[in-house]
Design a protein around this motif. Structure first.
Motif, PDB file in Angstrom:
ATOM      1  N   ARG A 136      30.130  49.847  34.784  1.00 49.46           N
ATOM      2  CA  ARG A 136      30.351  48.946  35.911  1.00 49.46           C
ATOM      3  C   ARG A 136      31.802  48.527  36.006  1.00 49.46           C
ATOM      4  NH1 ARG A 136      25.626  44.462  36.210  1.00 49.46           N
ATOM      5  NH2 ARG A 136      27.072  43.715  37.784  1.00 49.46           N
ATOM      6  N   ALA A 137      32.413  48.290  34.865  1.00 46.83           N
ATOM      7  CA  ALA A 137      33.811  47.873  34.874  1.00 46.83           C
ATOM      8  C   ALA A 137      34.720  49.001  35.357  1.00 46.83           C
ATOM      9  CB  ALA A 137      34.219  47.416  33.472  1.00 46.83           C
ATOM     10  N   MET A 138      34.515  50.204  34.847  1.00 45.81           N
ATOM     11  CA  MET A 138      35.389  51.318  35.204  1.00 45.81           C
ATOM     12  C   MET A 138      35.222  51.733  36.654  1.00 45.81           C
ATOM     13  SD  MET A 138      35.814  55.073  33.414  1.00 45.81           S
ATOM     14  CE  MET A 138      36.562  54.408  31.937  1.00 45.81           C
ATOM     15  N   HIS A 139      33.998  51.679  37.162  1.00 46.10           N
ATOM     16  CA  HIS A 139      33.748  52.160  38.513  1.00 46.10           C
ATOM     17  C   HIS A 139      34.403  51.279  39.581  1.00 46.10           C
ATOM     18  CE1 HIS A 139      31.436  55.307  36.998  1.00 46.10           C
ATOM     19  NE2 HIS A 139      30.226  54.798  37.049  1.00 46.10           N
ATOM     20  N   GLN A 140      34.763  50.043  39.257  1.00 52.04           N
ATOM     21  CA  GLN A 140      35.409  49.187  40.242  1.00 52.04           C
ATOM     22  C   GLN A 140      36.685  49.825  40.775  1.00 52.04           C
ATOM     23  OE1 GLN A 140      33.503  46.809  41.023  1.00 52.04           O
ATOM     24  NE2 GLN A 140      32.222  46.923  39.214  1.00 52.04           N
ATOM     25  N   ILE A 141      37.387  50.544  39.913  1.00 56.22           N
ATOM     26  CA  ILE A 141      38.657  51.142  40.324  1.00 56.22           C
ATOM     27  C   ILE A 141      38.560  52.652  40.515  1.00 56.22           C
ATOM     28  CG2 ILE A 141      39.535  51.452  37.969  1.00 56.22           C
ATOM     29  CD1 ILE A 141      41.526  50.361  41.120  1.00 56.22           C
ATOM     30  N   PHE A 194      29.176  39.452  50.194  1.00 49.82           N
ATOM     31  CA  PHE A 194      30.003  39.489  48.982  1.00 49.82           C
ATOM     32  C   PHE A 194      30.501  40.908  48.737  1.00 49.82           C
ATOM     33  CE2 PHE A 194      30.724  40.314  44.532  1.00 49.82           C
ATOM     34  CZ  PHE A 194      31.548  39.269  44.168  1.00 49.82           C
ATOM     35  N   GLU A 195      29.602  41.898  48.837  1.00 54.47           N
ATOM     36  CA  GLU A 195      29.992  43.284  48.608  1.00 54.47           C
ATOM     37  C   GLU A 195      30.995  43.767  49.653  1.00 54.47           C
ATOM     38  OE1 GLU A 195      29.445  45.115  46.051  1.00 54.47           O
ATOM     39  OE2 GLU A 195      28.095  43.695  45.058  1.00 54.47           O
ATOM     40  N   VAL A 196      30.857  43.293  50.892  1.00 55.24           N
ATOM     41  CA  VAL A 196      31.803  43.671  51.945  1.00 55.24           C
ATOM     42  C   VAL A 196      33.209  43.179  51.600  1.00 55.24           C
ATOM     43  CG1 VAL A 196      32.455  43.283  54.356  1.00 55.24           C
ATOM     44  CG2 VAL A 196      30.066  43.780  53.772  1.00 55.24           C
ATOM     45  N   PHE A 197      33.318  41.900  51.233  1.00 59.59           N
ATOM     46  CA  PHE A 197      34.640  41.356  50.923  1.00 59.59           C
ATOM     47  C   PHE A 197      35.165  41.861  49.582  1.00 59.59           C
ATOM     48  CE2 PHE A 197      33.118  38.073  53.989  1.00 59.59           C
ATOM     49  CZ  PHE A 197      34.098  38.293  54.944  1.00 59.59           C
ATOM     50  N   TYR A 198      34.271  42.187  48.682  1.00 57.38           N
ATOM     51  CA  TYR A 198      34.692  42.794  47.419  1.00 57.38           C
ATOM     52  C   TYR A 198      35.291  44.165  47.683  1.00 57.38           C
ATOM     53  CZ  TYR A 198      34.377  44.079  42.441  1.00 57.38           C
ATOM     54  OH  TYR A 198      34.655  44.463  41.158  1.00 57.38           O
ATOM     55  N   ARG A 249      38.935  45.841  46.831  1.00 57.69           N
ATOM     56  CA  ARG A 249      39.068  47.100  46.084  1.00 57.69           C
ATOM     57  C   ARG A 249      39.927  48.114  46.813  1.00 57.69           C
ATOM     58  NH1 ARG A 249      33.043  48.249  45.701  1.00 57.69           N
ATOM     59  NH2 ARG A 249      33.666  50.313  44.986  1.00 57.69           N
ATOM     60  N   VAL A 250      39.849  48.167  48.147  1.00 59.52           N
ATOM     61  CA  VAL A 250      40.671  49.136  48.873  1.00 59.52           C
ATOM     62  C   VAL A 250      42.148  48.763  48.802  1.00 59.52           C
ATOM     63  CG1 VAL A 250      38.820  49.809  50.438  1.00 59.52           C
ATOM     64  CG2 VAL A 250      40.369  47.951  51.111  1.00 59.52           C
ATOM     65  N   HIS A 251      42.436  47.517  48.456  1.00 60.55           N
ATOM     66  CA  HIS A 251      43.815  47.098  48.213  1.00 60.55           C
ATOM     67  C   HIS A 251      44.174  47.169  46.726  1.00 60.55           C
ATOM     68  CE1 HIS A 251      43.106  45.300  52.243  1.00 60.55           C
ATOM     69  NE2 HIS A 251      44.389  45.572  52.409  1.00 60.55           N
TER      70      HIS A 251
END
Length: 486
Positions: A268-273, A133-137, A141-143
């Protein structure tokens, strides 16, 4: 900051929805529907799977974010193929260990609680699902597409748990089926995020790996250590409690920890981007932009996490009244873990800076050392202080680890996350804590929580706006006044 603000707002909304559902699950459904021992078992399985995840992912979810932006369109296919195959370097050896040493491993984890022995493979499957899951997540994120992945991470699984608990409550499934379906839920989540990731960029199998594959794999190996260390700091207390005291206590501890964990929702929300943005700033050598992002994320997250910490601590008495009696003794746990989460938040995007910089090897060594310290502290403190001992071990370890990371960024990059506004906010939080410490209402606990929280938020935002402590808060409040003023 436009991308950060837009997707961060979306992620905050999604993450809060997820945590709201999790609050219902954790505080009410799990505690009232599932037997305490089985709730403890669920917590143990999920925490153990989380600790196993970095090994099974082989660090790919961090490696992808660090290196993806360095490749041309032609080179990305070979890189992504490498990223899809690399986790097998962790999965196959761990699966072999679980197969060959199943009996001794089962005996070891079930020394205090015999029921745990039958669920060894559940830990592996949950860890496997979390890993991919983390790999595909990371692929998403890189996109610069983090919102759907965040929904799957924060909302999907929790709604699924709610449905499973409802099925158990109404007798449609038994406890054994509940646990099997819980594992299946994590596997399903991984398949869905995989399909979504492929819509962003469909993989083209290409064995023409990057020229610096050795460097990439070396980074992944080191990230395994870093990821494992980070998760040991977060999850090892739940795992080690199983080794010393009855498993029901793992459930009681997890509820108190969850209450405190709400504090890191904005982070957690902010760190996604901000994580991929930090990688881009480092890769481009934009020191001024990196410093600005560091200080702004720190200030924003302190404002949010500090307020949440106040709301939780000042409402604990009423909140405990809503829980079954067995779950009401965790104030010290909430206080210690809550303070640790505030410390995590105030560091802003510190982790992203460190793990995407050339100094990541040194930081990973620090992390491994502190993970070992955490295990030792839990080993010493849990037998002596029980649940509070586990919280003390986590607090001490996180405090030391954050201090090391803060100092390291200062020494190597010359940046502090703190500004004058940081200390003004801390002073405001202390003032409000003193003012509202003994304010109590005599209504229903939910009404009491709503009244006190409303007063705290109103005064907090008012102080920040009146003294212009935060540009973001002042800007949002000013916009709100303009929209709502005739």
């Amino acid at each position: 900051m436009g991308i950060v603000q837009k997707q961060s707002v979306q992620n905050v909304i999604i993450t809060y929805i997820g945590f709201f559902i999790a609050a219902i699950n954790t505080l009410f459904l799990y505690t009232k529907i599932l037997p305490d021992a089985y709730y403890g078992l669920v917590t143990f399985i999920l925490a153990s799977g989380a600790i196993l995840m970095p090994i099974l992912a082989f660090g790919v979810h961090n490696t992808m974010v660090k290196y993806f932006s360095n490749f041309s369109e032609e080179g990305k296919d070979g890189f992504l193929t490498l990223m899809m195959l690399t986790p097998l370097l962790g999965i196959l050896p761990v699966a072999l260990i679980f197969s060959v040493w199943q009996e001794p491993l089962g005996n070891w984890i079930s020394k205090e609680n015999p029921m745990v022995k039958d669920y060894l493979w559940y830990i592996f499957l949950v860890g496997l699902a979390m890993a991919y899951f983390e790999v595909f997540y990371a692929w998403c994120r890189v996109h610069m597409k983090s919102v759907f992945g965040n929904f799957m991470k924060e909302v999907f699984a929790r709604v699924g748990v709610s449905l499973l608990l409802a099925l158990f409550y109404f007798g449609a499934i038994n406890l054994d089926a509940f646990l099997k379906l819980l594992v299946g839920l994590h596997l399903l989540r991984t398949i869905i995020i995989q399909l979504y990731a492929y819509t962003l960029r469909f993989p083209r199998f290409n064995l023409n790996f990057p020229a610096h594959t050795k460097e990439i794999l070396s980074y992944s190996v080191l990230i395994i250590l870093g990821g494992s260390a980070a998760l040991v700091l977060l999850e090892i207390d739940k795992v080690m409690l199983n080794q010393f005291i009855s498993i029901e206590n793992v459930a009681y501890y997890s509820v108190a920890v969850y209450i405190a964990t709400v504090i890191i929702v904005p982070s957690r929300a902010m760190h996604q981007i901000t994580y991929p943005l930090t990688a881009e700033l480092l890769n481009s050598g934009d020191g001024a932009g990196l410093k600005k992002l560091y200080q702004r994320t720190s200030l924003t997250l302190l404002i949010a996490s500090g307020l949440l910490f106040l709301l939780i601590i000042l409402n604990m008495k009423d909140l405990f009244q809503l829980l079954p009696e067995n779950y009401r003794g965790g104030f010290t746990i909430v206080l210690l873990i809550g303070l640790a989460k505030v410390m995590d938040s105030i560091l802003g995007n510190n982790n992203a800076i460190l793990y995407n910089s050339k100094y990541y090897r040194t930081v990973l060594v620090f992390g491994v050392g502190l993970a070992i310290l955490t295990i030792v502290l839990n080993y010493l403190l849990i037998p002596k202080f029980g649940l509070e001992g586990a919280a003390m071990a986590s607090f001490i370890s996180i405090f030391i680890f954050n201090g090391v990371k803060l100092a390291f960024v200062r020494i190597k990059f010359g940046y502090w996350p703190f500004t004058a506004a940081t200390f003004k906010i801390l002073a405001t939080l202390v003032l409000l804590a003193v003012l509202f410490r003994f304010l109590e209402f005599s209504f229903h606990p939910l009404i009491n929580i709503g009244l006190k929280s409303g007063l705290i938020v109103l005064m907090y935002v008012g102080i920040l706006y009146r003294f212009n402590i935060s540009e973001d808060v002042t800007g949002y409040v000013s916009k709100w006044f303009k929209k709502n003023t005739p």
